[in-house]
Design a protein around this motif. Sequence first.
Motif, PDB file in Angstrom:
ATOM      1  N   GLY A 273       0.808  -1.215   0.000  1.00  7.35           N
ATOM      2  CA  GLY A 273       0.000   0.000   0.000  1.00  7.35           C
ATOM      3  C   GLY A 273       0.837   1.259   0.000  1.00  7.35           C
ATOM      4  O   GLY A 273       0.542   2.218  -0.739  1.00  7.35           O
ATOM      5  N   ILE A 274       1.913   1.309   0.784  1.00  8.14           N
ATOM      6  CA  ILE A 274       2.730   2.515   0.841  1.00  8.14           C
ATOM      7  C   ILE A 274       3.502   2.719  -0.453  1.00  8.14           C
ATOM      8  O   ILE A 274       3.699   3.849  -0.926  1.00  8.14           O
ATOM      9  CB  ILE A 274       3.681   2.465   2.065  1.00  8.14           C
ATOM     10  CG1 ILE A 274       4.280   3.843   2.342  1.00  8.14           C
ATOM     11  CG2 ILE A 274       4.758   1.418   1.882  1.00  8.14           C
ATOM     12  CD1 ILE A 274       3.274   4.851   2.811  1.00  8.14           C
ATOM     13  N   LEU A 275       3.930   1.608  -1.080  1.00 11.44           N
ATOM     14  CA  LEU A 275       4.638   1.726  -2.357  1.00 11.44           C
ATOM     15  C   LEU A 275       3.704   2.215  -3.461  1.00 11.44           C
ATOM     16  O   LEU A 275       4.076   3.073  -4.285  1.00 11.44           O
ATOM     17  CB  LEU A 275       5.258   0.379  -2.739  1.00 11.44           C
ATOM     18  CG  LEU A 275       6.422  -0.098  -1.853  1.00 11.44           C
ATOM     19  CD1 LEU A 275       6.856  -1.510  -2.264  1.00 11.44           C
ATOM     20  CD2 LEU A 275       7.598   0.865  -1.946  1.00 11.44           C
ATOM     21  N   ALA A 276       2.490   1.672  -3.473  1.00  4.70           N
ATOM     22  CA  ALA A 276       1.536   2.097  -4.501  1.00  4.70           C
ATOM     23  C   ALA A 276       1.157   3.564  -4.313  1.00  4.70           C
ATOM     24  O   ALA A 276       1.020   4.317  -5.298  1.00  4.70           O
ATOM     25  CB  ALA A 276       0.296   1.217  -4.436  1.00  4.70           C
ATOM     26  N   LEU A 281       2.179   9.604  -6.625  1.00  4.70           N
ATOM     27  CA  LEU A 281       2.607  10.986  -6.456  1.00  4.70           C
ATOM     28  C   LEU A 281       3.791  11.278  -7.357  1.00  4.70           C
ATOM     29  O   LEU A 281       4.566  10.392  -7.730  1.00  4.70           O
ATOM     30  CB  LEU A 281       2.985  11.238  -4.988  1.00  4.70           C
ATOM     31  CG  LEU A 281       1.867  10.974  -3.970  1.00  4.70           C
ATOM     32  CD1 LEU A 281       2.394  11.158  -2.559  1.00  4.70           C
ATOM     33  CD2 LEU A 281       0.674  11.891  -4.216  1.00  4.70           C
ATOM     34  N   GLY A 282       3.921  12.562  -7.747  1.00  2.00           N
ATOM     35  CA  GLY A 282       4.990  12.950  -8.652  1.00  2.00           C
ATOM     36  C   GLY A 282       6.337  12.991  -7.957  1.00  2.00           C
ATOM     37  O   GLY A 282       6.463  12.869  -6.748  1.00  2.00           O
ATOM     38  N   ASN A 283       7.368  13.211  -8.805  1.00  2.00           N
ATOM     39  CA  ASN A 283       8.727  13.290  -8.275  1.00  2.00           C
ATOM     40  C   ASN A 283       9.466  14.387  -9.047  1.00  2.00           C
ATOM     41  O   ASN A 283       9.795  14.194 -10.232  1.00  2.00           O
ATOM     42  CB  ASN A 283       9.444  11.965  -8.435  1.00  2.00           C
ATOM     43  CG  ASN A 283      10.753  11.927  -7.669  1.00  2.00           C
ATOM     44  OD1 ASN A 283      11.030  12.808  -6.863  1.00  2.00           O
ATOM     45  ND2 ASN A 283      11.557  10.899  -7.939  1.00  2.00           N
ATOM     46  N   ARG A 291       1.527  17.415   1.109  1.00  2.00           N
ATOM     47  CA  ARG A 291       0.576  17.344   2.212  1.00  2.00           C
ATOM     48  C   ARG A 291      -0.121  15.991   2.234  1.00  2.00           C
ATOM     49  O   ARG A 291      -0.319  15.381   3.295  1.00  2.00           O
ATOM     50  CB  ARG A 291      -0.439  18.476   2.078  1.00  2.00           C
ATOM     51  CG  ARG A 291      -1.331  18.621   3.313  1.00  2.00           C
ATOM     52  CD  ARG A 291      -2.333  19.747   3.147  1.00  2.00           C
ATOM     53  NE  ARG A 291      -1.672  21.028   2.930  1.00  2.00           N
ATOM     54  CZ  ARG A 291      -1.722  21.732   1.792  1.00  2.00           C
ATOM     55  NH1 ARG A 291      -2.419  21.257   0.754  1.00  2.00           N
ATOM     56  NH2 ARG A 291      -1.094  22.881   1.673  1.00  2.00           N
ATOM     57  N   GLU A 292      -0.485  15.498   1.053  1.00  5.09           N
ATOM     58  CA  GLU A 292      -1.136  14.185   0.973  1.00  5.09           C
ATOM     59  C   GLU A 292      -0.185  13.078   1.415  1.00  5.09           C
ATOM     60  O   GLU A 292      -0.581  12.127   2.097  1.00  5.09           O
ATOM     61  CB  GLU A 292      -1.607  13.942  -0.463  1.00  5.09           C
ATOM     62  CG  GLU A 292      -2.378  12.643  -0.638  1.00  5.09           C
ATOM     63  CD  GLU A 292      -2.842  12.452  -2.077  1.00  5.09           C
ATOM     64  OE1 GLU A 292      -3.385  11.364  -2.370  1.00  5.09           O
ATOM     65  OE2 GLU A 292      -2.642  13.381  -2.896  1.00  5.09           O
ATOM     66  N   TRP A 293       1.082  13.213   1.023  1.00  6.83           N
ATOM     67  CA  TRP A 293       2.072  12.205   1.425  1.00  6.83           C
ATOM     68  C   TRP A 293       2.288  12.192   2.945  1.00  6.83           C
ATOM     69  O   TRP A 293       2.447  11.131   3.549  1.00  6.83           O
ATOM     70  CB  TRP A 293       3.381  12.477   0.688  1.00  6.83           C
ATOM     71  CG  TRP A 293       4.517  11.609   1.155  1.00  6.83           C
ATOM     72  CD1 TRP A 293       5.609  12.000   1.839  1.00  6.83           C
ATOM     73  CD2 TRP A 293       4.643  10.203   0.967  1.00  6.83           C
ATOM     74  NE1 TRP A 293       6.439  10.944   2.104  1.00  6.83           N
ATOM     75  CE2 TRP A 293       5.852   9.804   1.565  1.00  6.83           C
ATOM     76  CE3 TRP A 293       3.859   9.230   0.344  1.00  6.83           C
ATOM     77  CZ2 TRP A 293       6.299   8.491   1.559  1.00  6.83           C
ATOM     78  CZ3 TRP A 293       4.315   7.924   0.344  1.00  6.83           C
ATOM     79  CH2 TRP A 293       5.507   7.555   0.956  1.00  6.83           C
ATOM     80  N   ASN A 294       2.275  13.365   3.554  1.00 10.82           N
ATOM     81  CA  ASN A 294       2.411  13.437   5.019  1.00 10.82           C
ATOM     82  C   ASN A 294       1.245  12.735   5.714  1.00 10.82           C
ATOM     83  O   ASN A 294       1.426  12.037   6.718  1.00 10.82           O
ATOM     84  CB  ASN A 294       2.494  14.895   5.465  1.00 10.82           C
ATOM     85  CG  ASN A 294       3.794  15.557   5.008  1.00 10.82           C
ATOM     86  OD1 ASN A 294       4.804  14.882   4.787  1.00 10.82           O
ATOM     87  ND2 ASN A 294       3.761  16.878   4.847  1.00 10.82           N
ATOM     88  N   GLN A 295       0.046  12.930   5.175  1.00  7.94           N
ATOM     89  CA  GLN A 295      -1.110  12.247   5.751  1.00  7.94           C
ATOM     90  C   GLN A 295      -0.985  10.735   5.602  1.00  7.94           C
ATOM     91  O   GLN A 295      -1.320   9.973   6.520  1.00  7.94           O
ATOM     92  CB  GLN A 295      -2.390  12.744   5.085  1.00  7.94           C
ATOM     93  CG  GLN A 295      -2.716  14.203   5.382  1.00  7.94           C
ATOM     94  CD  GLN A 295      -3.955  14.671   4.646  1.00  7.94           C
ATOM     95  OE1 GLN A 295      -4.545  13.913   3.852  1.00  7.94           O
ATOM     96  NE2 GLN A 295      -4.352  15.925   4.890  1.00  7.94           N
ATOM     97  N   LEU A 296      -0.484  10.293   4.426  1.00  8.47           N
ATOM     98  CA  LEU A 296      -0.293   8.856   4.216  1.00  8.47           C
ATOM     99  C   LEU A 296       0.754   8.290   5.187  1.00  8.47           C
ATOM    100  O   LEU A 296       0.603   7.178   5.709  1.00  8.47           O
ATOM    101  CB  LEU A 296       0.136   8.591   2.768  1.00  8.47           C
ATOM    102  CG  LEU A 296      -0.933   8.825   1.696  1.00  8.47           C
ATOM    103  CD1 LEU A 296      -0.319   8.694   0.298  1.00  8.47           C
ATOM    104  CD2 LEU A 296      -2.081   7.826   1.854  1.00  8.47           C
ATOM    105  N   GLU A 302       0.406   4.874  12.164  1.00 10.86           N
ATOM    106  CA  GLU A 302      -0.655   4.363  13.031  1.00 10.86           C
ATOM    107  C   GLU A 302      -0.883   2.876  12.785  1.00 10.86           C
ATOM    108  O   GLU A 302      -1.068   2.090  13.727  1.00 10.86           O
ATOM    109  CB  GLU A 302      -1.938   5.149  12.782  1.00 10.86           C
ATOM    110  CG  GLU A 302      -3.119   4.717  13.621  1.00 10.86           C
ATOM    111  CD  GLU A 302      -2.920   4.985  15.104  1.00 10.86           C
ATOM    112  OE1 GLU A 302      -3.611   4.329  15.921  1.00 10.86           O
ATOM    113  OE2 GLU A 302      -2.071   5.838  15.454  1.00 10.86           O
ATOM    114  N   ASN A 303      -0.842   2.464  11.506  1.00 13.16           N
ATOM    115  CA  ASN A 303      -1.008   1.042  11.189  1.00 13.16           C
ATOM    116  C   ASN A 303       0.161   0.215  11.730  1.00 13.16           C
ATOM    117  O   ASN A 303      -0.029  -0.920  12.192  1.00 13.16           O
ATOM    118  CB  ASN A 303      -1.127   0.860   9.675  1.00 13.16           C
ATOM    119  CG  ASN A 303      -2.407   1.475   9.127  1.00 13.16           C
ATOM    120  OD1 ASN A 303      -3.414   1.568   9.840  1.00 13.16           O
ATOM    121  ND2 ASN A 303      -2.383   1.909   7.865  1.00 13.16           N
TER     122      ASN A 303
END
Length: 327
Positions: A273-276, A281-283, A291-296, A302-303
Motif C-alpha cells: 500500500g505505501i509503495l503504490a 505521487l509525482g517526483n 501534504r497528501e504524502w504526510n497524511q499517508l 498508526e497502522n
Amino acid sequence: MNPMCPMKAQIIKSLLINASVIPNRMKILSSFGVIRYRMISTHKSKKKIREYYRLLNLDEECSADDVRESFRKLAKQYHPDSGSSTADSVMFIKIEEAYRNVLSYVIQQTNARQKKADDAEEEDKFKYKTPQHRHYLSFEGVGLGTPSQREKQYRQFRADRATEQVMEYQKHKLYSQYFADSLIIKDVRESKKQKITQAIERLVEDLIQESMAKGDFDNLSGKGKPLKKFSGCSYIDPMTHNLNRILIDNGYQPEWILMQKEIKDTINQLREGILASRKKLGNPMTTIEQREWNQLCEQFQENIRKLNKRIDDFNLCSPPDLAESSF
C-alpha cells in the motif's frame, strides 16, 4: 480521854491534805512558768530579729539574696582588713551575727511558706469539690429550660432512642436473614451447576460410546495406525505435542498460527500500500502532493503501531523460538 487528841488528829489530817496538794500546785505553776518563758523568749527573739534587720538596712520582706547583698556592702565598709576609713571590728562582728541570724530566719520563713503552699495544693488536689450546675447533670444533660421542661424533653429523648434501637435491631435481623438466605441460594446454584456439568459429561461420554458402537469413527484417517513419534521439541511435552498433532490432522489450527499468518498478511498489505501510494505521487512532489504524502505517512505509522501491538500479543502465546520482532 484527853480532849486534845481529836484536835491533834484534825490538824495532822489537814497537814496531810495540804502536803498532797502542794505537788499538783507546783506542777501547774511550773507549766505556767514554761509557757510564760516561751512567750517572753519568742517576743525577745522577734525583737532581736527586728534589730538585726535594722542593722543590715533591710525590711522584713526581703529575700535571702537581698540579705547576702547587704552583708557584702557592709563588709566592705566595716571589715578590719578592708582598708576603709569606716573599718570597725566590733561593728563587723555585730553585722556578721545579724547576717547569720537574719539569713537563717529568712530561709526558715521561705521553707515554711513553701511547705504551706504545697500542703494547700495537695489539699486542693484531693478536696471534694461540688460540681457547678448540678441541675444540668440530671436527665443525662438533655434539654433546656426549667426542670419540668427538661423532664418532658428527656422523656421524648428516651422514646426516640428506644425507637431507634428497635429499628436498628430489626434492620440487623433482616440483614442477617437476607445474608443467610443469599448464601443458601448461592450454595443451591453451585450445586445445580455441578449437577448439570456432571450430567453433560455423562451424556457426552454416552454419545461417544454409542457412536463407537455404531462404527461412526471407523472412517477416520489413520485408524489403527500408531501416532507419530514426538518431534523432540524441548518446549512441549510429548502428550501436548501428540494432542496438537491430532488437532492439526483434523483441520484445527492453534491461535498463534492464525495470528502469525495474519501478521504476515498485514505486513505485505502495508508494504504494497505505501509503495503504490508513493508511485501515484509525482517526483518531485508539489505542495498538495507533499501534504497528501504526510497524511499517508501518519496513517502508515498508526497502522505500524497497531501491527506492533498484534506482534506483542503473538509473542505472548507463541512458542519462544517463533517470536516475531516489532517494527
